[in-house]
Design a protein around this motif. Structure first.
Motif, PDB file in Angstrom:
ATOM      1  N   HIS A  21      -3.188  -2.445  -8.802  1.00 25.28           N
ATOM      2  CA  HIS A  21      -4.229  -1.537  -8.901  1.00 25.28           C
ATOM      3  C   HIS A  21      -4.115  -0.993 -10.376  1.00 25.28           C
ATOM      4  O   HIS A  21      -3.087  -0.762 -10.989  1.00 25.28           O
ATOM      5  CB  HIS A  21      -4.115  -0.465  -7.789  1.00 25.28           C
ATOM      6  CG  HIS A  21      -4.392  -0.818  -6.606  1.00 25.28           C
ATOM      7  ND1 HIS A  21      -5.721  -1.175  -6.174  1.00 25.28           N
ATOM      8  CD2 HIS A  21      -3.570  -0.907  -5.549  1.00 25.28           C
ATOM      9  CE1 HIS A  21      -5.662  -1.485  -4.920  1.00 25.28           C
ATOM     10  NE2 HIS A  21      -4.634  -1.377  -4.257  1.00 25.28           N
ATOM     11  N   VAL A  72      -3.581   4.079  -6.103  1.00 22.92           N
ATOM     12  CA  VAL A  72      -4.515   4.553  -4.801  1.00 22.92           C
ATOM     13  C   VAL A  72      -3.503   5.652  -4.124  1.00 22.92           C
ATOM     14  O   VAL A  72      -2.641   5.231  -3.218  1.00 22.92           O
ATOM     15  CB  VAL A  72      -4.940   3.314  -3.885  1.00 22.92           C
ATOM     16  CG1 VAL A  72      -5.918   4.026  -3.143  1.00 22.92           C
ATOM     17  CG2 VAL A  72      -5.602   2.462  -4.986  1.00 22.92           C
ATOM     18  N   THR A 124      -8.807   1.106   3.157  1.00 22.20           N
ATOM     19  CA  THR A 124      -9.372   1.430   2.020  1.00 22.20           C
ATOM     20  C   THR A 124      -9.657   0.256   1.206  1.00 22.20           C
ATOM     21  O   THR A 124      -8.561  -0.546   0.879  1.00 22.20           O
ATOM     22  CB  THR A 124      -8.621   2.408   1.095  1.00 22.20           C
ATOM     23  OG1 THR A 124      -8.590   3.623   2.129  1.00 22.20           O
ATOM     24  CG2 THR A 124      -8.912   2.960  -0.020  1.00 22.20           C
ATOM     25  N   VAL A 131     -10.652  -1.404  -2.889  1.00 23.22           N
ATOM     26  CA  VAL A 131     -11.046  -0.797  -4.254  1.00 23.22           C
ATOM     27  C   VAL A 131     -11.860  -2.259  -4.977  1.00 23.22           C
ATOM     28  O   VAL A 131     -11.092  -3.362  -4.765  1.00 23.22           O
ATOM     29  CB  VAL A 131      -9.931  -0.459  -4.804  1.00 23.22           C
ATOM     30  CG1 VAL A 131     -10.305   0.095  -6.412  1.00 23.22           C
ATOM     31  CG2 VAL A 131      -9.189   0.648  -4.337  1.00 23.22           C
ATOM     32  N   TYR A 182     -13.100  -3.818  -8.379  1.00 21.23           N
ATOM     33  CA  TYR A 182     -12.906  -3.997  -9.741  1.00 21.23           C
ATOM     34  C   TYR A 182     -14.006  -5.097 -10.180  1.00 21.23           C
ATOM     35  O   TYR A 182     -14.238  -6.073  -9.780  1.00 21.23           O
ATOM     36  CB  TYR A 182     -11.485  -4.264 -10.041  1.00 21.23           C
ATOM     37  CG  TYR A 182     -10.471  -3.503  -9.643  1.00 21.23           C
ATOM     38  CD1 TYR A 182     -10.181  -2.236 -10.368  1.00 21.23           C
ATOM     39  CD2 TYR A 182      -9.763  -3.962  -8.553  1.00 21.23           C
ATOM     40  CE1 TYR A 182      -9.310  -1.395  -9.865  1.00 21.23           C
ATOM     41  CE2 TYR A 182      -8.823  -2.842  -8.283  1.00 21.23           C
ATOM     42  CZ  TYR A 182      -8.546  -1.702  -8.827  1.00 21.23           C
ATOM     43  OH  TYR A 182      -7.468  -0.855  -8.605  1.00 21.23           O
ATOM     44  N   THR A 234      -7.354  -4.469  -1.244  1.00 20.38           N
ATOM     45  CA  THR A 234      -7.083  -3.633  -0.029  1.00 20.38           C
ATOM     46  C   THR A 234      -6.041  -2.508  -0.863  1.00 20.38           C
ATOM     47  O   THR A 234      -5.635  -2.726  -1.999  1.00 20.38           O
ATOM     48  CB  THR A 234      -6.269  -4.161   1.075  1.00 20.38           C
ATOM     49  OG1 THR A 234      -5.003  -4.818   0.610  1.00 20.38           O
ATOM     50  CG2 THR A 234      -7.025  -5.275   1.577  1.00 20.38           C
ATOM     51  N   ARG A 235      -5.829  -1.505  -0.369  1.00 22.60           N
ATOM     52  CA  ARG A 235      -5.123  -0.133  -1.129  1.00 22.60           C
ATOM     53  C   ARG A 235      -3.590  -0.874  -0.948  1.00 22.60           C
ATOM     54  O   ARG A 235      -2.784  -0.267  -1.963  1.00 22.60           O
ATOM     55  CB  ARG A 235      -5.268   0.866  -0.132  1.00 22.60           C
ATOM     56  CG  ARG A 235      -4.084   2.219  -0.595  1.00 22.60           C
ATOM     57  CD  ARG A 235      -4.334   3.373   0.594  1.00 22.60           C
ATOM     58  NE  ARG A 235      -3.389   4.178  -0.127  1.00 22.60           N
ATOM     59  CZ  ARG A 235      -2.284   4.530   0.182  1.00 22.60           C
ATOM     60  NH1 ARG A 235      -1.596   3.658   0.813  1.00 22.60           N
ATOM     61  NH2 ARG A 235      -1.540   5.714  -0.289  1.00 22.60           N
ATOM     62  N   ARG A 274     -14.485   2.766  -5.118  1.00 23.61           N
ATOM     63  CA  ARG A 274     -13.762   2.895  -3.744  1.00 23.61           C
ATOM     64  C   ARG A 274     -14.298   3.185  -2.622  1.00 23.61           C
ATOM     65  O   ARG A 274     -15.714   3.850  -2.755  1.00 23.61           O
ATOM     66  CB  ARG A 274     -12.884   3.948  -4.003  1.00 23.61           C
ATOM     67  CG  ARG A 274     -11.379   3.687  -4.876  1.00 23.61           C
ATOM     68  CD  ARG A 274     -10.485   4.866  -4.799  1.00 23.61           C
ATOM     69  NE  ARG A 274      -9.356   4.694  -5.821  1.00 23.61           N
ATOM     70  CZ  ARG A 274      -8.425   5.680  -5.877  1.00 23.61           C
ATOM     71  NH1 ARG A 274      -8.355   6.520  -5.287  1.00 23.61           N
ATOM     72  NH2 ARG A 274      -7.584   5.382  -7.088  1.00 23.61           N
ATOM     73  N   GLU A 284     -14.535   2.226   2.269  1.00 27.79           N
ATOM     74  CA  GLU A 284     -13.752   1.878   3.160  1.00 27.79           C
ATOM     75  C   GLU A 284     -14.411   0.841   4.064  1.00 27.79           C
ATOM     76  O   GLU A 284     -15.736   0.666   4.024  1.00 27.79           O
ATOM     77  CB  GLU A 284     -13.752   3.368   4.219  1.00 27.79           C
ATOM     78  CG  GLU A 284     -12.534   3.306   5.129  1.00 27.79           C
ATOM     79  CD  GLU A 284     -11.579   3.642   4.572  1.00 27.79           C
ATOM     80  OE1 GLU A 284     -10.365   4.026   5.475  1.00 27.79           O
ATOM     81  OE2 GLU A 284     -11.353   4.144   3.382  1.00 27.79           O
ATOM     82  N   ASP A 288     -16.812   6.299  -3.807  1.00 25.81           N
ATOM     83  CA  ASP A 288     -16.388   6.986  -5.064  1.00 25.81           C
ATOM     84  C   ASP A 288     -16.556   5.921  -6.155  1.00 25.81           C
ATOM     85  O   ASP A 288     -16.123   4.842  -5.915  1.00 25.81           O
ATOM     86  CB  ASP A 288     -14.827   7.262  -4.926  1.00 25.81           C
ATOM     87  CG  ASP A 288     -14.478   8.042  -6.056  1.00 25.81           C
ATOM     88  OD1 ASP A 288     -15.294   8.549  -7.114  1.00 25.81           O
ATOM     89  OD2 ASP A 288     -13.115   8.349  -6.267  1.00 25.81           O
ATOM     90  N   MET A 316     -15.559   5.441  -9.898  1.00 26.96           N
ATOM     91  CA  MET A 316     -14.393   5.961 -10.423  1.00 26.96           C
ATOM     92  C   MET A 316     -14.758   6.118 -11.896  1.00 26.96           C
ATOM     93  O   MET A 316     -14.187   5.524 -12.775  1.00 26.96           O
ATOM     94  CB  MET A 316     -13.067   5.304 -10.334  1.00 26.96           C
ATOM     95  CG  MET A 316     -12.617   5.229  -8.811  1.00 26.96           C
ATOM     96  SD  MET A 316     -11.387   4.184  -8.408  1.00 26.96           S
ATOM     97  CE  MET A 316     -10.122   4.897  -9.421  1.00 26.96           C
ATOM     98  N   HIS A 321      -7.965   9.224 -11.741  1.00 28.38           N
ATOM     99  CA  HIS A 321      -8.518   9.874 -10.626  1.00 28.38           C
ATOM    100  C   HIS A 321      -7.645  10.778 -10.246  1.00 28.38           C
ATOM    101  O   HIS A 321      -6.473  11.014 -10.237  1.00 28.38           O
ATOM    102  CB  HIS A 321      -8.584   8.694  -9.697  1.00 28.38           C
ATOM    103  CG  HIS A 321      -9.412   8.859  -8.392  1.00 28.38           C
ATOM    104  ND1 HIS A 321     -10.777   8.769  -8.817  1.00 28.38           N
ATOM    105  CD2 HIS A 321      -9.144   9.009  -7.151  1.00 28.38           C
ATOM    106  CE1 HIS A 321     -11.455   9.040  -7.408  1.00 28.38           C
ATOM    107  NE2 HIS A 321     -10.232   9.166  -6.645  1.00 28.38           N
TER     108      HIS A 321
END
Length: 300
Positions: A74, A78, A119, A121, A123, A135-136, A171, A173, A223, A225, A296
Motif C-alpha cells: 500500500h 491502511v 476494504t 483501495v 490506485y 484488498t486491505r 478507498r 468497501e 474516500d 484520498m 490519511h
C-alpha cells in the motif's frame, strides 16, 4: 515480565490463526479493527527488550499466508479507525476528545455508515495505467483483486476507477447486500459463510475472477484520498466518476453528538441495504496533525 512474554506468545498464535482464516480459508472470524488491536498489543509488548528476545525464534512475519493472488504494497498504510463505544459512560466526553484530536477546518463533520465488508483501495499511478484494486490485507500490503472488477456489472466500477486522477487513490468497501446474501445463502457456496462479509471476502479473494459479480458483490466508495478538498466534495467527485458512494450527512460540531445518536439507531441500521457495524465520523475539511501517517488521518 513472564506474564508479558506469555501474553506476547498468545498473541502470535492468535494472529497466526486469524491470518490462516483470512488468507487461506477466506473465512475471517473477526473484524479488521479487532485484528489490528491484536497487532497493536503485540507491537507494544515487542518494544520491551526482554519480550523481544524471548520471541526471537517465533516464526515471523505475521500478516501473510499463501493465497492465489499477488501481493501489492500500500502507498499509505491502511490503518484501523479510532473507536468510540456508544455504550461507554464517557461516550459524550470521548466524542468531544475526538473532535479536539481531529478538528475540522470548516467546523463541520461527515457522518456515514461503517460498512461490514472487505476494504478495497484503488490506485491509479499514471494516465496510461489501468487502475489496480487491492484488498486491505494486514494494512501494509494487500492482494491484487483487479481481475474480479473486470467481470459482469463490476466492470462499471473498473471504468469509474479509470477516471480518477493519476497519483490519487480511492478507498471503499466490497459488500454484499442483505437481499443478495439471502438469495445465495442456501446454495452450496453461500452455506459455507456465516454472513455477507465473509462471502464477499471469499468471492473476491479467489482464482475465479467471475465469482464476485456472480454472487452480488458491490463496491461502495467512501474516500477520495486527497486532503486538498472537503470530504463532501470528494464524495460528489466520486459520484461523478461513476462510483456508488456512501450515504452521508454534514453536520456542525455543535450537532455532532445528536446526529451520531440518530445514526446509531438500531432500526435504521437493520433497514439499511448493506450490513453496517457502526458509523464513521470524520472532519469535513481535514487539518493534518503530527499523528497523520502519510496522506490519511488514522482517526476517522
Amino acid at each position: 515480565m513472564n506474564d508479558q512474554i506469555v501474553r506476547a506468545k498468545q498473541l502470535v498464535e492468535e494472529i497466526k490463526h486469524h491470518d490462516y482464516l483470512y488468507f487461506t480459508e477466506n473465512k475471517p472470524a473477526i473484524s479488521d479493527e479487532a485484528y489490528d488491536e491484536l497487532w497493536f498489543e503485540l507491537r507494544e509488548l515487542l518494544a520491551i527488550e526482554e519480550v523481544s528476545k524471548a520471541l526471537k525464534r517465533v516464526d515471523m512475519p505475521l500478516g501473510e499466508q499463501k493465497s492465489y493472488l499477488a501481493k501489492v504494497p500500500h502507498a499509505v498504510p491502511v490503518l484501523s479507525l479510532d473507536k468510540i463505544k456508544s455504550s461507554d459512560a464517557s461516550y459524550e466526553k470521548n466524542l468531544q476528545k475526538f473532535m479536539k484530536k481531529y478538528p475540522s477546518a470548516s467546523g463541520e463533520y461527515i457522518i456515514e455508515p461503517k460498512f461490514d465488508g472487505l476494504t478495497i483501495v484503488i490506485y491509479r499511478t499514471s494516465e496510461d495505467a489501468d487502475p489496480i484494486f487491492v484488498t486491505r490485507g494486514a494494512g501494509q500490503k494487500g492482494e491484487n483483486v483487479t481481475e474480479q472488477f473486470k467481470h459482469g456489472y463490476l466492470i462499471d466500477t473498473f471504468n469509474a476507477a479509470k477516471r480518477i486522477k493519476p497519483g490519487t487513490a480511492v478507498r471503499g468497501e466490497a459488500v454484499i447486500s442483505h437481499k443478495a446474501f439471502a438469495a445465495v445463502k442456501d446454495t452450496e457456496l453461500g452455506a459455507e459463510y456465516a454472513n455477507p462479509r465473509n462471502l464477499a471476502s471469499a468471492c473476491l479473494r479467489t482464482n475465479d475472477p467471475s465469482r464476485a459479480s456472480s454472487f452480488g458483490v458491490e463496491f461502495v466508495a467512501y474516500d477520495l484520498m486527497d486532503n486538498s478538498i472537503d470530504e463532501n466534495l470528494s464524495l460528489a467527485m466520486l459520484c461523478e466518476y461513476g462510483f456508488t458512494v456512501s450515504d452521508c450527512v454534514v453536520v456542525t460540531a455543535e450537532r455532532l453528538f445528536e446526529s451520531v445518536n440518530y445514526w446509531l439507531d438500531d432500526d435504521w441500521r437493520e433497514q439499511y441495504r448493506f450490513p453496517i457495524d457502526g458509523v464513521v465520523v470524520k472532519p469535513n475539511k481535514k487539518i493534518l496533525n503530527p499523528e497523520v501517517n502519510g496522506h490519511h488521518q488514522k482517526g476517522q
